[in-house]
Design an enzyme around this catalytic site. Structure first.
Site, short mmCIF file in Angstrom:
data_model
loop_
_atom_site.label_atom_id
_atom_site.label_comp_id
_atom_site.label_asym_id
_atom_site.label_seq_id
_atom_site.Cartn_x
_atom_site.Cartn_y
_atom_site.Cartn_z
N HIS A 53 0.88 -1.17 0.21
CA HIS A 53 0.01 -0.04 0.03
C HIS A 53 0.91 1.32 0.00
O HIS A 53 2.26 1.23 -0.03
CB HIS A 53 -0.95 0.01 1.25
CG HIS A 53 -1.99 -1.04 1.18
ND1 HIS A 53 -2.93 -1.37 2.11
CD2 HIS A 53 -2.33 -2.00 0.10
CE1 HIS A 53 -3.76 -2.17 1.73
NE2 HIS A 53 -3.56 -2.73 0.65
N GLU A 55 1.40 3.80 1.91
CA GLU A 55 2.24 4.15 3.12
C GLU A 55 3.52 3.32 3.28
O GLU A 55 4.62 3.77 3.66
CB GLU A 55 1.33 3.92 4.48
CG GLU A 55 0.12 4.87 4.46
CD GLU A 55 -1.23 4.05 3.73
OE1 GLU A 55 -2.07 4.15 4.45
OE2 GLU A 55 -1.01 3.39 2.94
N CYS A 79 -5.02 1.73 6.64
CA CYS A 79 -5.83 0.31 6.56
C CYS A 79 -5.62 -0.25 8.07
O CYS A 79 -4.50 -0.21 8.46
CB CYS A 79 -5.75 -0.70 5.48
SG CYS A 79 -4.41 -1.40 5.36
N ALA A 165 -33.27 14.72 -30.10
CA ALA A 165 -33.58 14.31 -31.54
C ALA A 165 -34.44 15.15 -32.25
O ALA A 165 -35.39 15.76 -31.56
CB ALA A 165 -33.69 12.79 -31.84
N ALA A 166 -34.39 15.43 -33.30
CA ALA A 166 -35.38 16.16 -34.14
C ALA A 166 -36.64 15.28 -34.34
O ALA A 166 -36.75 13.85 -34.01
CB ALA A 166 -34.85 16.40 -35.59
N TRP A 173 -25.58 15.86 -35.97
CA TRP A 173 -25.04 16.00 -34.52
C TRP A 173 -25.75 17.01 -33.85
O TRP A 173 -25.55 18.08 -34.45
CB TRP A 173 -23.60 16.01 -34.48
CG TRP A 173 -22.86 14.73 -35.25
CD1 TRP A 173 -22.16 14.68 -36.41
CD2 TRP A 173 -22.57 13.46 -34.55
NE1 TRP A 173 -21.55 13.65 -36.52
CE2 TRP A 173 -21.77 12.78 -35.38
CE3 TRP A 173 -22.96 12.95 -33.29
CZ2 TRP A 173 -21.32 11.45 -35.12
CZ3 TRP A 173 -22.33 11.91 -32.97
CH2 TRP A 173 -21.71 11.15 -33.82
N ARG A 210 -12.43 6.91 -28.97
CA ARG A 210 -11.62 6.99 -30.09
C ARG A 210 -11.21 8.55 -29.96
O ARG A 210 -11.86 9.49 -29.38
CB ARG A 210 -12.39 6.94 -31.41
CG ARG A 210 -12.78 5.68 -31.73
CD ARG A 210 -13.55 5.63 -33.23
NE ARG A 210 -14.57 6.52 -33.23
CZ ARG A 210 -15.93 6.36 -32.74
NH1 ARG A 210 -16.09 5.34 -32.30
NH2 ARG A 210 -16.81 7.27 -33.23
N ALA A 275 -31.26 5.74 -20.28
CA ALA A 275 -31.07 6.94 -19.36
C ALA A 275 -32.06 7.18 -18.58
O ALA A 275 -31.74 7.12 -17.17
CB ALA A 275 -30.52 8.09 -20.26
#
Length: 346
Positions: A53, A55, A79, A165-166, A173, A210, A275
Site C-alpha cells: 500500500h 504508506e 488500513c 433528436a429532431a 449531430w 476514439r 438513461a
C-alpha cells in the site's frame, strides 16, 4: 493540531501520486512522508492488487529509523486489516511516525478503523484535508465498496430545449466536435459502456473510445441491454472486447453482474429510454448533460419517465462543474441524496 501549509502541499502531492495508480479492486492511494521540519523525505503510491500500500511503499524508501517523529500524509485512512499485505496503521506505528494526516475515511467494515488504532498508539491524527479532491480520485472504488455495484455515469446530449433528436429521429449531430471528443475521452476512462438494443438497432454504434480516428489504449467493455436480438453483423461485434448482452429489464441484476465481473465504472451511452430507466432506478451516481445551443421542439425528449409524479419528488442534483466545450456546455452533476451505507473492504 491544525493542518499546516507543508501538510497541505504534501496532500496535494499525495493526490497526484494516487492518480498515477491503476484503477481496480484496490483504491488509488498516495502517501508522502514529511520530516519533523516539514520537508518531503519519501513518497509512495499503491501500484495494484497484492503490492504494498502507499504508506508502506513510502516507508520502504527510507532507511531504518528515518521515519521516527515524521508525519505521514495519506489520501485514504491507513488500513487496519491484513489482506495480501499487512495493516498500514501498524506499519506506521512500528516505523515511529508521530502524526498522520489523511483525506478520506476508509469505508471498509474490516479495513477501516486505522485512525483509532493510530490514536490508541499515541499517534496524532487529523482527517478531512482535501476530502473532496480525494473522493474524486477514487469515486468509482468508493461506490463499489459502499453500494456493491459499479459507479454509474449517465450521459446524454440535448438541445437547449431538452430534446435528444429532431421530430424525424435524427440526432447526429446535436453537439459539436469538442463535445464529442470529450465524450470519447470519458468513455476511455470507464470500465464498461452500456446501451440498449434500441440504440444498437437504430444507430449501429461501435461503442469504442476514439481520439480522432485512433482508438484509445483503454477501451470500455460494450454492454447491450434489451430483449431484441443484436444483428450478427452489428458494429459492436467488432469491438476489441467481446460484448456482454443482458435480456433482463432489471437493471439492478445487470449492475450486480457487472460488479461481480470486476467492473467498477459504467458509462451509460444509450438513448432516452435507457438513461431514464437508470435514473428512475436510482442508479445514477453522476450525470453528464451536453447542452447544445440549438432548438428542436417536438416530443423527442432527452429524458422520459424517471418516476417523478410531482415536483416534491423531483430528483435534485448538485452541479459539480460547468464545462464550456466549443459552442456547447457540459453540466456535470451528482444526486444530492445521501450515499449508501458502507459495505465494502479495502
Amino acid at each position: 493540531m491544525a493542518v499546516n501549509d507543508a501538510e497541505r502541499r504534501a496532500m496535494t502531492r499525495a493526490l497526484e501520486l494516487a492518480a498515477l495508480g491503476p484503477r481496480g479492486i484496490n483504491p488509488q492511494v498516495g502517501a508522502v512522508i514529511l520530516s519533523p521540519a516539514g520537508d518531503i523525505i519519501a513518497e509512495g503510491r499503491h501500484r495494484g492488487a497484492g503490492t504494498p500500500h502507499a504508506e508502506v511503499d513510502a516507508l520502504s524508501q527510507l532507511p531504518p529509523g528515518a521515519a521516527r517523529g515524521a508525519t505521514a500524509v495519506v489520501t485514504l485512512e491507513p488500513c487496519n486489516h491484513t489482506g495480501r499485505t499487512g495493516p498500514c496503521a501498524l506499519a506506521l506505528i512500528e516505523a515511529g511516525i508521530s502524526r498522520v494526516v489523511y483525506a478520506l475515511d476508509d469505508p471498509g467494515a474490516t479495513s477501516g478503523g486505522g485512525a483509532d488504532r493510530l490514536r490508541d498508539a499515541g499517534v496524532d491524527v487529523d482527517s478531512g484535508e482535501q476530502r473532496d479532491a480525494a473522493r474524486a480520485v477514487i469515486s468509482d472504488w468508493l461506490t463499489a465498496q459502499r453500494a456493491g455495484r459499479p459507479h454509474i455515469t449517465v450521459k446524454w446530449a440535448q438541445s437547449l430545449d431538452g430534446r435528444a433528436a429532431a421530430t424525424d429521429g435524427t440526432s447526429q449531430w446535436i453537439t459539436g466536435p469538442d463535445a464529442r471528443a470529450d465524450v470519447h475521452r470519458r468513455r476511455a476512462e470507464a470500465d464498461a459502456i452500456v446501451v440498449g438494443t434500441g440504440t444498437v438497432l437504430a444507430d449501429d454504434p461501435a461503442l469504442t473510445a476514439r481520439d480522432g480516428d485512433t482508438l484509445y489504449a483503454h477501451q470500455p467493455i460494450p454492454v447491450v441491454i434489451g430483449s431484441r436480438a443484436t444483428p450478427p453483423d452489428a458494429a459492436v461485434h467488432r469491438h476489441p472486447h467481446d460484448p456482454l448482452f443482458f435480456s433482463t429489464r432489471d437493471l439492478h441484476v445487470v449492475v450486480r453482474d457487472l460488479h461481480a465481473r470486476g467492473i467498477q465504472s459504467v458509462f451509460i451511452e444509450g438513448g432516452p429510454t435507457l438513461a431514464s430507466a437508470f435514473i428512475a432506478a436510482g442508479l445514477a451516481d453522476r450525470v453528464l448533460a451536453y447542452i447544445a445551443p440549438v432548438l428542436l421542439g417536438g416530443d423527442r425528449l432527452a429524458l422520459t419517465d424517471i418516476g417523478v409524479p410531482t415536483i416534491d419528488a423531483a430528483r435534485r442534483l448538485t452541479i459539480d462543474e460547468w464545462v464550456p466545450l466549443g459552442a456547447d456546455l457540459l453540466a456535470i452533476a451528482h444526486p444530492t441524496a445521501p450515499e449508501p451505507q458502507s459495505k465494502g473492504v479495502r
